[in-house]
Design an enzyme around this catalytic site. Structure first.
Site, short mmCIF file in Angstrom:
data_model
loop_
_atom_site.label_atom_id
_atom_site.label_comp_id
_atom_site.label_asym_id
_atom_site.label_seq_id
_atom_site.Cartn_x
_atom_site.Cartn_y
_atom_site.Cartn_z
N THR A 162 0.85 -1.20 0.00
CA THR A 162 0.00 0.00 0.00
C THR A 162 0.88 1.25 0.00
O THR A 162 1.88 1.30 0.73
CB THR A 162 -0.91 0.00 1.25
N GLU A 366 -3.20 -7.29 6.78
CA GLU A 366 -2.76 -7.15 8.19
C GLU A 366 -3.12 -8.40 9.00
O GLU A 366 -3.50 -8.30 10.18
CB GLU A 366 -3.29 -5.85 8.80
C1 LIG Z 1 -5.03 -4.30 -1.17
C2 LIG Z 1 -3.94 -4.95 -0.36
C3 LIG Z 1 -3.04 -4.15 0.34
C4 LIG Z 1 -2.00 -4.73 1.07
N1 LIG Z 1 -1.08 -3.91 1.70
C5 LIG Z 1 0.04 -4.48 2.23
C6 LIG Z 1 1.11 -3.65 2.72
O1 LIG Z 1 1.03 -2.41 2.72
N2 LIG Z 1 2.25 -4.25 3.17
C7 LIG Z 1 2.39 -5.61 3.19
O2 LIG Z 1 3.46 -6.08 3.61
N3 LIG Z 1 1.39 -6.44 2.75
C8 LIG Z 1 0.23 -5.90 2.25
N4 LIG Z 1 -0.78 -6.71 1.77
C9 LIG Z 1 -0.61 -8.16 1.80
C10 LIG Z 1 -1.50 -8.86 2.81
O3 LIG Z 1 -1.08 -8.55 4.11
C11 LIG Z 1 -1.47 -10.36 2.48
O4 LIG Z 1 -2.19 -10.53 1.27
C12 LIG Z 1 -2.03 -11.19 3.61
O5 LIG Z 1 -1.16 -11.18 4.71
C13 LIG Z 1 -2.27 -12.66 3.20
O6 LIG Z 1 -1.16 -13.20 2.56
P1 LIG Z 1 -1.36 -13.94 1.14
O7 LIG Z 1 -2.13 -13.03 0.27
O8 LIG Z 1 -0.02 -14.38 0.69
O9 LIG Z 1 -2.27 -15.19 1.47
P2 LIG Z 1 -1.77 -16.62 2.05
O10 LIG Z 1 -0.90 -16.43 3.23
O11 LIG Z 1 -1.25 -17.43 0.92
O12 LIG Z 1 -3.17 -17.23 2.55
C14 LIG Z 1 -4.11 -17.80 1.66
C15 LIG Z 1 -5.23 -18.42 2.50
O13 LIG Z 1 -4.67 -19.45 3.36
C16 LIG Z 1 -5.00 -19.17 4.71
N5 LIG Z 1 -3.91 -19.57 5.59
C17 LIG Z 1 -2.59 -19.30 5.48
N6 LIG Z 1 -1.91 -19.84 6.49
C18 LIG Z 1 -2.80 -20.45 7.29
C19 LIG Z 1 -2.72 -21.18 8.51
N7 LIG Z 1 -1.57 -21.38 9.16
N8 LIG Z 1 -3.87 -21.68 9.02
C20 LIG Z 1 -5.06 -21.48 8.41
N9 LIG Z 1 -5.20 -20.81 7.26
C21 LIG Z 1 -4.08 -20.29 6.71
C22 LIG Z 1 -5.22 -17.64 4.77
O14 LIG Z 1 -6.02 -17.29 5.88
C23 LIG Z 1 -5.91 -17.42 3.43
O15 LIG Z 1 -7.26 -17.72 3.53
C24 LIG Z 1 -1.87 -6.14 1.09
C25 LIG Z 1 -2.80 -6.95 0.40
C26 LIG Z 1 -3.81 -6.37 -0.33
C27 LIG Z 1 -4.75 -7.27 -1.08
#
Ligand SMILES: Cc1cc2nc3c(=O)[nH]c(=O)nc-3n(C[C@H](O)[C@H](O)[C@H](O)COP(=O)(O)OP(=O)(O)OC[C@H]3O[C@@H](n4cnc5c(N)ncnc54)[C@H](O)[C@@H]3O)c2cc1C
Length: 387
Positions: A162, A366
């Protein structure tokens, strides 16, 4: 127990609401359609105090409390979550790291600009292959020479950042040591540093008015002084920052629920079917009541977490509960709001469609809802599911 606001808090809430109703609400649909807010709004929000609210006066902020900060975030979430995110990330995630862990020089360099909105910060933790499992991040920082004071050389990539393309400075988390959370350090990186490339991510479902970017680091050199906090403390710094960030997201989500409530009450009292306002139908009132209860519950959980921060007490689990509940409530409320609006809720001439799209990311970033549940479960049982 006193849940009433002080006169100062009420005054700030009113100033925030008036400003946003005038300067943001009339433009949000256009900003959403063209996928960018008018960035001139950013320093103007700085003048009102949105960015500097909890930054101490000696660094150009207002030195306010976190309950007031939540009032501001709720108003922003009610007006436009895309705008709220710009503030939350710059002054919350980025600013609070510099304030809590920065050297005096780092604080003097960055905080006054962050506080008045003339500088923007971003928080670069997530990587293409490591989201929830952030402790496993792969971006690598190596010493450019053999001495401990030598420059750092960073290679790697971040995604979904972001403010990424707008920010003047990023806090970048990179691996300086062994695998796992203890091998991660945090660096302050001016975004004009050679070797840093930023690419905007287009086509988001919601929060379309804010810039979200991929960052890549190719042999990016940083001075030894770029590290923030101690070497190896980066993961702890990121998690502490996210604990506070979650309170801010929860407050923003409370704003979304409140916006849904205001919109459905206004629409349902005007829209007539079967010869009377739809608000008179009990099944419509059922939906309105659910949104109303969610608004109160989300706010109370959020204020509790903010109050714990202000008292200097542990607040991490309260922050997870507030974020989990408020983000799920925002999605529920926006979904119900579209139901109350009927077909009109499906087009962006009416505000509830944008509320739905903006709300959807709140259960993802987050820390997803699943991650919040694991954190709450760990606090309740003493057993960590993270290994
Ligand atoms: C619009 C937007 C803005 C963002 N801004 C920022 C930012 O400013 N800085 C930054 O660093 N990041 C940012 N993010 C990233 C965001 O924090 C991540 O997308 C989020 O942490 C999830 O990670 P992932 O997308 O890799 O999903 P994954 O970690 O791959 O998860 C996929 C699914 O698996 C589930 N899952 C994963 N691990 C487990 C577990 N141990 N037990 C049960 N379920 C699990 C999750 O809950 C989810 O449903 C942003 C994302 C978006 C979409």
């Amino acid at each position: 127990m006193d849940l009433s606001l002080t006169e100062e808090q009420r005054a700030f809430q009113q100033v925030a609401r008036d400003f946003l109703d005038k300067e943001v609400v009339p433009h949000r649909t256009e900003w959403d359609r063209r996928e960018s807010v008018d960035t001139a709004i950013i320093p103007r929000m700085g003048e009102i105090g949105f960015f500097g609210l909890t930054i101490p006066e000696e660094y150009g902020g207002l030195g306010g409390d976190h309950v007031s900060y939540c009032l501001g975030m709720e108003e922003l979430g009610r007006a436009d979550s895309a705008v709220r995110g710009i503030v939350s990330v710059s002054s919350g995630l980025f600013g609070k790291i510099v304030l809590a862990h920065g050297t005096e020089e780092q604080k003097q360099q960055w905080l006054p600009g962050i506080a008045n909105g003339t500088k923007l910060g971003c928080f670069a933790l997530t990587e293409p292959d490591n989201g929830s499992d952030a402790a496993n991040l792969k971006t690598r920082a190596r010493r450019g020479g053999s001495s401990p004071g030598a420059d750092w050389v960073i290679d790697g990539a971040k995604i979904f950042i972001t403010n990424g393309t707008w920010a003047d400075v990023a806090v970048v988390f990179a691996r300086t040591g062994s695998e796992g959370p203890r091998g991660v350090s945090a660096f302050l990186v001016p975004t004009d540093t050679p070797g840093l490339e930023r690419t905007e991510i287009k086509g988001k479902l919601g929060l379309r008015g804010q810039a979200t970017a991929s960052l890549t680091f190719s042999s990016m050199r940083l001075p030894a002084s770029a590290i923030v906090g101690e070497e190896g403390q980066g993961f702890r710094i990121a998690m502490q920052s996210l604990d506070k960030g979650r309170v801010s997201v929860a407050a923003g989500c409370t704003g979304i629920v409140r916006a849904c409530l205001e919109e459905v009450v206004s629409y349902a009292t005007e829209r007539t079917q079967f010869g009377k306002p739809i608000a008179g139908f009990q099944l419509v009132q059922d939906m309105i009541a659910d949104i109303s209860v969610d608004a109160d519950a989300a706010r109370l959980l959020t204020w509790r977490a903010a109050d714990l921060i202000d008292r200097g007490e542990p607040f991490g689990t309260a922050a997870s509960k507030a974020k989990l509940f408020a983000s799920e409530a925002a999605v529920r409320a926006a979904n119900l709001a579209i139901q109350v609006f009927g077909g009109y809720g499906y087009v962006d001439e009416y505000p509830v469609q944008k509320l739905m799209r903006d709300a959807r990311v709140m259960t993802l970033y987050e820390g997803t809802s699943q991650i919040q549940k694991l954190l709450i479960g760990r606090a309740e049982t003493g057993i960590s599911a993270f290994g």
